[in-house]
Design a protein around this motif. Structure first.
Motif, mmCIF file in Angstrom:
data_model
loop_
_atom_site.group_PDB
_atom_site.id
_atom_site.type_symbol
_atom_site.label_atom_id
_atom_site.label_comp_id
_atom_site.label_asym_id
_atom_site.label_seq_id
_atom_site.Cartn_x
_atom_site.Cartn_y
_atom_site.Cartn_z
ATOM 1 N N TRP A 134 0.796 -1.219 0.000
ATOM 2 C CA TRP A 134 0.000 0.000 0.000
ATOM 3 C C TRP A 134 0.832 1.274 0.000
ATOM 4 N N TYR A 135 2.112 1.180 0.317
ATOM 5 C CA TYR A 135 2.943 2.369 0.474
ATOM 6 C C TYR A 135 4.207 2.236 -0.372
ATOM 7 N N SER A 136 4.849 3.371 -0.618
ATOM 8 C CA SER A 136 6.188 3.354 -1.208
ATOM 9 C C SER A 136 7.143 4.002 -0.226
ATOM 10 N N ASP A 137 8.402 3.608 -0.271
ATOM 11 C CA ASP A 137 9.391 4.130 0.671
ATOM 12 C C ASP A 137 9.522 5.643 0.558
ATOM 13 N N ASP A 138 9.377 6.172 -0.649
ATOM 14 C CA ASP A 138 9.478 7.625 -0.823
ATOM 15 C C ASP A 138 8.115 8.300 -0.699
ATOM 16 N N GLN A 139 7.104 7.512 -0.287
ATOM 17 C CA GLN A 139 5.789 8.033 0.075
ATOM 18 C C GLN A 139 5.059 8.733 -1.071
ATOM 19 N N TYR A 195 -1.882 7.993 -5.106
ATOM 20 C CA TYR A 195 -0.593 8.035 -5.800
ATOM 21 C C TYR A 195 -0.354 9.477 -6.226
ATOM 22 N N ARG A 196 0.749 10.039 -5.757
ATOM 23 C CA ARG A 196 1.071 11.436 -6.050
ATOM 24 C C ARG A 196 2.237 11.474 -7.023
ATOM 25 N N LYS A 197 1.942 11.866 -8.234
ATOM 26 C CA LYS A 197 2.998 12.003 -9.238
ATOM 27 C C LYS A 197 3.298 13.491 -9.400
ATOM 28 N N ASP A 198 4.317 13.943 -8.684
ATOM 29 C CA ASP A 198 4.640 15.366 -8.691
ATOM 30 C C ASP A 198 6.155 15.494 -8.702
ATOM 31 N N THR A 245 -0.654 -1.995 -10.888
ATOM 32 C CA THR A 245 0.534 -2.589 -11.509
ATOM 33 C C THR A 245 1.425 -1.522 -12.128
ATOM 34 N N ASP A 246 0.821 -0.522 -12.794
ATOM 35 C CA ASP A 246 1.596 0.601 -13.340
ATOM 36 C C ASP A 246 2.452 1.232 -12.247
ATOM 37 N N ILE A 247 1.818 1.491 -11.112
ATOM 38 C CA ILE A 247 2.499 2.189 -10.025
ATOM 39 C C ILE A 247 3.577 1.318 -9.409
ATOM 40 N N SER A 257 9.130 0.204 -8.000
ATOM 41 C CA SER A 257 9.984 -0.907 -7.588
ATOM 42 C C SER A 257 10.437 -1.699 -8.817
ATOM 43 N N PRO A 258 11.721 -2.058 -8.854
ATOM 44 C CA PRO A 258 12.201 -2.905 -9.956
ATOM 45 C C PRO A 258 11.925 -4.376 -9.710
ATOM 46 N N SER A 259 11.409 -4.708 -8.527
ATOM 47 C CA SER A 259 11.222 -6.101 -8.140
ATOM 48 C C SER A 259 9.995 -6.699 -8.817
ATOM 49 N N GLU A 260 10.211 -7.734 -9.609
ATOM 50 C CA GLU A 260 9.087 -8.412 -10.251
ATOM 51 C C GLU A 260 8.183 -9.063 -9.215
#
Length: 391
Positions: A211-216, A301-304, A332-334, A339-342
């Motif tokens: 649900w989260y990304s390390d860079d938020q 998802y914040r694309k900024d 899946t796009d996000i 993440s490069p991890s398959e």
């Protein structure tokens, strides 16, 4: 760096302190709280990090950490280790942690997505959720209300409301509720109870970072309806903005990855952009109290790219899309962007159960179809239920 500073290898010698569990910086640092048995007595230390390339250690990198004291959102004093050349992740983690504290997010174990039957079939077949651009949301006006609130209290010339009205935001959302069976939501989003409610595990992130990304850039959080809590969050962010400027004043000039000097003045200019972006994100979770019965949870998802380009340089921004306007992203796009991890990209959606609306016709037939889709798409241990709500 001062050669008299204590040197440690934090990753191999420290684990996250269970007593002071509000440390949202790096989990393998000493506890920053003074006199804690899981910490160190010194107020500064040097930590070593290995840079690995082609499975070989290429060099050893030193990082200077300084103990910093600040107030939490409930006015209790807290501590962090601040890395000299990387203020922004620390501040971001403080804000997210404190908002979760006041929003009582940690007590919610399941969230529910109300949708039509055809959408359920698509979700199971594709293993994807859609996050739609905020201007295409039916309640996008609520984001405007949040920005209006901030503009009343902002005395620091951050001016985030101008960006909203210039339509320069890039937010993508999908919505859940922590209400397991809600007549209003079945009516609004599940075709007048002819659709379903899908239960998701909101704690799935603990091991799998879903649900989260390390860079938020990816956040899951309940919507905030209470105007007093909204005001408290705004006030707290303004407080942290002022604290961060003082921390910059006390720090040394730093260098970016291209070894270019970043002065204190430059860092203060960038911190405005950083706080503007962070406030934009938080305000997207503000909503008018009249909607409180929905008990909404938003996945954002914040694309900024403004902050990334300003601080790290435009050439480092690997997340830029084509310049065409996008109206949605899939989960899946996000995942592929972050993440490069398959393994992470192909994670199964954390579905726990599916509840059929009261008005679904031929329930036995629909249940058989859903069971087949679950089996064919490798979903395991998903319970299928029928709503007990009278209609």
């Amino acid at each position: 760096m001062d050669n008299n500073l204590v040197e440690i290898y934090a990753t191999t010698h420290y684990n996250k302190c269970n007593k002071h569990n509000d440390i949202y910086i790096r989990k393998n640092l000493p506890c920053p709280y003074p006199n804690c048995e899981n910490g160190i007595k010194e107020d500064k230390f040097i930590d070593f990090e290995y840079k690995i390339q082609d499975k070989k250690v290429t060099k050893e990198i030193k990082h200077l950490y300084t103990r910093k004291k600040f107030k939490g959102i409930e006015n209790d004093y807290k501590y962090i280790w601040l890395k000299e050349d990387d203020l922004f992740p620390s501040i971001s983690n403080i804000i997210v942690n404190e908002v979760h504290v006041i929003n009582k997010w940690n007590i919610i174990e399941s969230i529910y997505h109300y949708t039509k039957l055809d959408n359920l079939y698509s979700i199971l077949n594709s293993n994807e959720l859609w996050l739609t651009e905020y201007t295409a949301q039916t309640d996008s006006i609520e984001i405007v209300l949040g920005f209006d609130l901030f503009s009343k209290y902002d005395k620091n010339d951050i001016n985030i409301s101008k960006k909203l009205f210039s339509k320069n935001l890039s937010f993508f959302l999908t919505c859940f509720s922590y209400e397991s069976e809600c007549r209003t939501l079945f009516n609004l989003y599940s075709d007048y109870s002819q659709g379903v409610s899908i239960e998701f595990d909101s704690n799935f992130n603990i091991d799998n970072n879903f649900w989260y990304s390390d860079d938020q850039l990816l956040q899951l959080m309940p919507v905030i309806y209470d105007d007093q809590i909204q005001r408290k969050i705004v006030d707290y962010c303004i407080y942290l903005f002022n604290v961060s400027e003082k921390w910059i004043d006390m720090s040394k000039d730093t260098f970016n990855n291209k070894n270019e000097l970043i002065t204190k003045y430059k860092r203060k200019e960038v911190i405005k952009i950083f706080f503007k972006n962070k406030m934009e994100e938080l305000l997207s979770f503000f909503k008018h109290y009249s909607y409180k019965d929905e008990r909404e949870v938003r996945w954002l998802y914040r694309k900024d790219d403004e902050f990334i380009n300003e601080y790290y340089g435009e050439c480092l921004n690997k997340r830029s899309d084509e310049r065409t306007k996008k109206t949605y992203y899939t989960s899946t796009d996000i995942a592929r962007k972050l993440s490069p991890s398959e393994e992470k990209i192909n994670l199964k959606l954390p579905i726990k159960s599916i509840t059929l609306g009261t008005n679904i016709q031929d329930k036995d037939k629909i249940i058989c179809k859903i069971k087949d889709l679950l089996k064919n798409n490798c979903y395991e241990n998903v319970e299928i239920k029928v709503s007990t709500l009278p209609y």
